[in-house]
Design an enzyme around this catalytic site. Structure first.
Site, PDB file in Angstrom:
ATOM      1  N   LYS A 118       0.826  -1.217   0.000  1.00  0.00           N
ATOM      2  CA  LYS A 118       0.000   0.000   0.000  1.00  0.00           C
ATOM      3  C   LYS A 118       0.858   1.264   0.000  1.00  0.00           C
ATOM      4  CE  LYS A 118      -4.433  -1.600   1.660  1.00  0.00           C
ATOM      5  NZ  LYS A 118      -5.598  -1.306   2.529  1.00  0.00           N
ATOM      6  N   LYS A 200      -6.934 -12.185  -9.107  1.00  0.00           N
ATOM      7  CA  LYS A 200      -8.186 -12.244  -8.355  1.00  0.00           C
ATOM      8  C   LYS A 200      -9.080 -11.066  -8.739  1.00  0.00           C
ATOM      9  CE  LYS A 200      -9.657 -12.667  -3.515  1.00  0.00           C
ATOM     10  NZ  LYS A 200      -9.207 -12.547  -2.120  1.00  0.00           N
ATOM     11  N   LYS A 203     -12.332  -4.943  -6.737  1.00  0.00           N
ATOM     12  CA  LYS A 203     -13.034  -3.693  -7.036  1.00  0.00           C
ATOM     13  C   LYS A 203     -12.052  -2.561  -7.330  1.00  0.00           C
ATOM     14  CE  LYS A 203     -13.750  -3.210  -2.047  1.00  0.00           C
ATOM     15  NZ  LYS A 203     -14.740  -3.357  -0.976  1.00  0.00           N
TER      16      LYS A 203
END
Length: 336
Positions: A118, A200, A203
């Site tokens: 992140k 995978k 969103k």
């Protein structure tokens, strides 16, 4: 959610309200949550405190929190059977997070792969919350004395840290926290991206054709499945090297209840075009009740407010029992 002998085990899980849940979230997690309600004492939360490690637009976040809460109910989470709440409405999460951060080592946090990922993705906002996120996650789990936590590969490291912190605290002050175990669903569907079936479904995918959301309309769903990436073969069968078709077969199998062999027989002699259309229609039909119930719930603001307020009240009662015990053990002076 403390237990006595013979009580059902406690499961805790949460989902962030950043964007609409995908078909992957639904088939891989939320659908299983509904089943778990019958076997376990379940606590499900909208993890909105976690979402602000990345900058959010306040009005949009507020709407997403309410929509996410309504989605859980629309998917079948029953507030009579499960504890369902919004994390930020239970201040004990933040309070225990501070205590646990004092029992979490800097080195442990710096080794978290999600922090590294992140930080690289949001290089302009590498904040302290992003770094101490696992301490808040530990508080989420330990407050409710959870026995089991459904975790994906990306969260397994955080659960291991939660256990380490709980053991460290228990050793220092006597048994306080239940040590949570990872819960691996008996049958879990891993749903991949429609645009890149080696990844995978997410969103956060930059390609909107890669994912279907729970609330997409029939036309959008069918269009995205028609565009799904497959291979140059034409036979619908589950085999190595056919990632796209394998993914579509998995999705069709889960929403129709048919085995992969039955799916293969159903589409014998038919091309990929027919198969993609059938998958799109089956998914749309499967999600229709969820879409309709979600719309109804969001329109009934009074009912939604009643449910999340009652969820917050119950969650606070349970969480406070754990927090009071922790405060007493570390030496804080209680309010009389």
């Amino acid at each position: 959610m403390e237990q006595t002998t013979n009580q059902k085990k406690v499961i805790l899980s949460g989902i962030q309200p950043t964007g609409v849940f995908t078909l992957g979230n639904y088939l891989g997690a939320i659908r299983n949550w509904v089943v778990l309600q019958e076997e376990y004492r379940c606590a499900y939360m909208i993890a909105d405190l976690h979402s602000i490690t990345v900058r959010q637009e306040p009005a949009k976040l507020r709407q997403q929190i309410l929509s996410a809460f309504a989605t859980l109910l629309a998917c079948g989470i029953d507030p009579e059977k499960s504890l369902v709440f919004i994390q930020s409405q239970v201040p004990q999460h933040a309070e225990l997070s501070w205590v646990l951060s004092c029992y979490t080592q800097f080195g442990e946090l710096s080794r978290m792969t999600q922090f590294k990922d992140k930080s690289a993705k949001h290089a302009d906002n590498v904040n302290a919350g992003l770094f101490t996120y696992p301490a808040l996650m530990a508080a989420d789990i330990l407050l409710y004395q959870a026995d089991l936590v459904p975790v994906g590969v990306d969260q397994k490291q955080h659960l291991e840290l939660t256990r380490d912190v709980a053991v460290r605290f228990n050793n220092a002050y006597s048994d306080t926290f239940t040590l949570p175990e990872p819960y691996i669903p008996k049958v879990g569907a891993k749903i991949m991206s429609l645009a890149d079936p080696t990844k995978k479904m997410s969103k956060s995918d930059e390609n909107p054709n890669g994912f279907v959301t729970i609330l997409d309309g029939p036309d959008v769903i069918i269009r995205k499945f028609k565009r799904a990436v497959t291979d140059s073969d034409t036979r619908v069968c589950y085999a190595e090297g056919k990632d796209g078709i394998n993914n579509l077969m998995t999705i069709y199998s889960v929403v129709t209840g048919k085995t992969l062999d039955e799916v293969e027989r159903e589409f014998e002699g038919k091309g990929y075009g027919d198969f993609k259309l059938a998958v799109g229609e089956a998914v749309s039909d499967h999600l229709r009740p969820v879409r309709e119930e979600h719309k109804r719930l969001l329109a009934d603001k009074a009912y939604l407010e009643q449910v999340y307020s009652e969820g917050a009240r119950r969650a606070q009662q349970i969480a406070q029992r754990t927090l009071s015990k922790v405060y007493r053990k570390v030496g804080f002076v209680p309010v009389k």
